[in-house]
Design a protein around this motif. Structure first.
Motif, short mmCIF file in Angstrom:
data_model
loop_
_atom_site.label_atom_id
_atom_site.label_comp_id
_atom_site.label_asym_id
_atom_site.label_seq_id
_atom_site.Cartn_x
_atom_site.Cartn_y
_atom_site.Cartn_z
N LEU A 5 0.85 -1.20 0.00
CA LEU A 5 0.00 0.00 0.00
C LEU A 5 0.88 1.25 0.00
O LEU A 5 0.60 2.22 -0.72
CB LEU A 5 -0.94 0.00 1.21
N PHE A 6 1.96 1.22 0.77
CA PHE A 6 2.91 2.33 0.81
C PHE A 6 3.49 2.58 -0.59
O PHE A 6 3.56 3.72 -1.05
CB PHE A 6 4.03 2.02 1.81
N ILE A 7 3.88 1.52 -1.28
CA ILE A 7 4.44 1.63 -2.63
C ILE A 7 3.40 2.26 -3.57
O ILE A 7 3.70 3.20 -4.30
CB ILE A 7 4.89 0.25 -3.15
N ILE A 8 2.19 1.74 -3.55
CA ILE A 8 1.13 2.24 -4.43
C ILE A 8 0.85 3.72 -4.15
O ILE A 8 0.75 4.53 -5.09
CB ILE A 8 -0.16 1.41 -4.26
N LEU A 9 0.75 4.08 -2.88
CA LEU A 9 0.44 5.47 -2.53
C LEU A 9 1.57 6.42 -2.94
O LEU A 9 1.30 7.51 -3.46
CB LEU A 9 0.16 5.60 -1.03
N LEU A 10 2.81 6.02 -2.73
CA LEU A 10 3.92 6.90 -3.08
C LEU A 10 4.07 7.06 -4.59
O LEU A 10 4.28 8.17 -5.09
CB LEU A 10 5.22 6.37 -2.46
N VAL A 11 3.91 5.98 -5.33
CA VAL A 11 3.95 6.07 -6.80
C VAL A 11 2.78 6.94 -7.29
O VAL A 11 2.98 7.83 -8.13
CB VAL A 11 3.93 4.66 -7.44
N ALA A 12 1.59 6.69 -6.78
CA ALA A 12 0.41 7.46 -7.19
C ALA A 12 0.56 8.94 -6.84
O ALA A 12 0.17 9.81 -7.63
CB ALA A 12 -0.85 6.89 -6.53
N PHE A 13 1.15 9.23 -5.68
CA PHE A 13 1.38 10.62 -5.28
C PHE A 13 2.29 11.33 -6.28
O PHE A 13 2.02 12.44 -6.71
CB PHE A 13 1.99 10.68 -3.87
N ASN A 14 3.38 10.66 -6.68
CA ASN A 14 4.31 11.24 -7.65
C ASN A 14 3.61 11.50 -8.99
O ASN A 14 3.81 12.56 -9.59
CB ASN A 14 5.52 10.32 -7.86
N ALA A 80 8.03 -1.38 -15.62
CA ALA A 80 7.33 -2.59 -15.17
C ALA A 80 8.29 -3.48 -14.38
O ALA A 80 7.92 -4.00 -13.32
CB ALA A 80 6.76 -3.35 -16.36
N TYR A 81 9.52 -3.62 -14.87
CA TYR A 81 10.50 -4.45 -14.16
C TYR A 81 10.86 -3.85 -12.80
O TYR A 81 10.91 -4.57 -11.80
CB TYR A 81 11.77 -4.65 -14.99
N VAL A 82 11.10 -2.54 -12.75
CA VAL A 82 11.45 -1.90 -11.48
C VAL A 82 10.30 -2.02 -10.49
O VAL A 82 10.51 -2.28 -9.30
CB VAL A 82 11.88 -0.43 -11.68
N THR A 83 9.08 -1.87 -10.97
CA THR A 83 7.91 -2.05 -10.09
C THR A 83 7.87 -3.47 -9.55
O THR A 83 7.68 -3.67 -8.34
CB THR A 83 6.61 -1.72 -10.86
N ILE A 98 11.73 4.22 -1.15
CA ILE A 98 11.18 5.54 -1.49
C ILE A 98 11.80 6.04 -2.80
O ILE A 98 11.10 6.57 -3.67
CB ILE A 98 11.41 6.54 -0.33
N ALA A 99 13.11 5.86 -2.94
CA ALA A 99 13.80 6.31 -4.15
C ALA A 99 13.23 5.61 -5.38
O ALA A 99 12.93 6.26 -6.39
CB ALA A 99 15.30 6.04 -4.02
N PHE A 100 13.09 4.29 -5.31
CA PHE A 100 12.54 3.55 -6.45
C PHE A 100 11.11 3.98 -6.75
O PHE A 100 10.72 4.08 -7.92
CB PHE A 100 12.60 2.04 -6.20
N CYS A 101 10.31 4.26 -5.73
CA CYS A 101 8.93 4.71 -5.94
C CYS A 101 8.89 6.05 -6.65
O CYS A 101 8.06 6.29 -7.53
CB CYS A 101 8.18 4.78 -4.62
#
Length: 166
Positions: A5-14, A80-83, A98-101
């Protein structure tokens, strides 16, 4: 908080911050520098341009098929691979995660522009009197750059921790 959920939220925020900023620029500015806004004198300006290429317009004069492959297909595969990597690699420290997101979020935002508009909206410009000068860039570019810098520092810090424990 759940890691995925943290990953999804941070990517979506960006993605959201980038796309909101681009909508504001497209609806309030004049394209091509005719309506540039000096935020801090000539040092920091808003200048709306549409970029068909990559960083600093590189590749904008490429054959359309090559541009599709190098600026849309390959970045989409890498994102897609990094995700996949950040979701599956549970050992990543929080700073690297966080950096990858940030990298993924910024990358997706620019790929989205290329799919929807055929080009990327850029609008930030910095010129510190010739000492430091940028091309025109956007929030997604800042996300990717910040992510790369944080990832670099994270790697250096984890390398120093390994040296101390060895």
């Amino acid at each position: 908080m759940n890691r995925n959920l943290f990953i999804i939220l941070l990517v979506a925020f960006n993605i959201a911050i980038d796309q909101i900023s681009k909508v504001i620029v497209r609806s309030t500015m004049i394209r091509g520098g005719k309506g540039q806004i000096n935020v801090i004198q000539d040092y920091f300006q808003l200048i709306w341009v549409e970029n068909k290429g990559a960083f600093l317009g590189m590749g904008s004069d490429m054959n359309p098929t090559l541009r599709l492959v190098f600026l849309l297909v390959l970045p989409a595969i890498v994102l897609a691979y990094v995700t996949y990597y950040i979701v599956k690699t549970k050992e990543l420290d929080r700073m690297s995660l966080i950096a990858f997101c940030c990298i993924v979020g910024g990358g997706i935002a620019n790929v989205f522009d290329r799919i929807v508009f055929g080009q990327v909206t850029d609008f930030f410009y910095i010129d510190l009197g010739g000492v430091f000068k940028t091309g025109i860039f956007n929030v997604a570019d800042m996300s990717v750059t910040a992510g790369m810098i944080v990832l670099l520092f994270s790697g250096i810090l984890s390398g120093k921790k390994k040296e101390k424990t060895a």
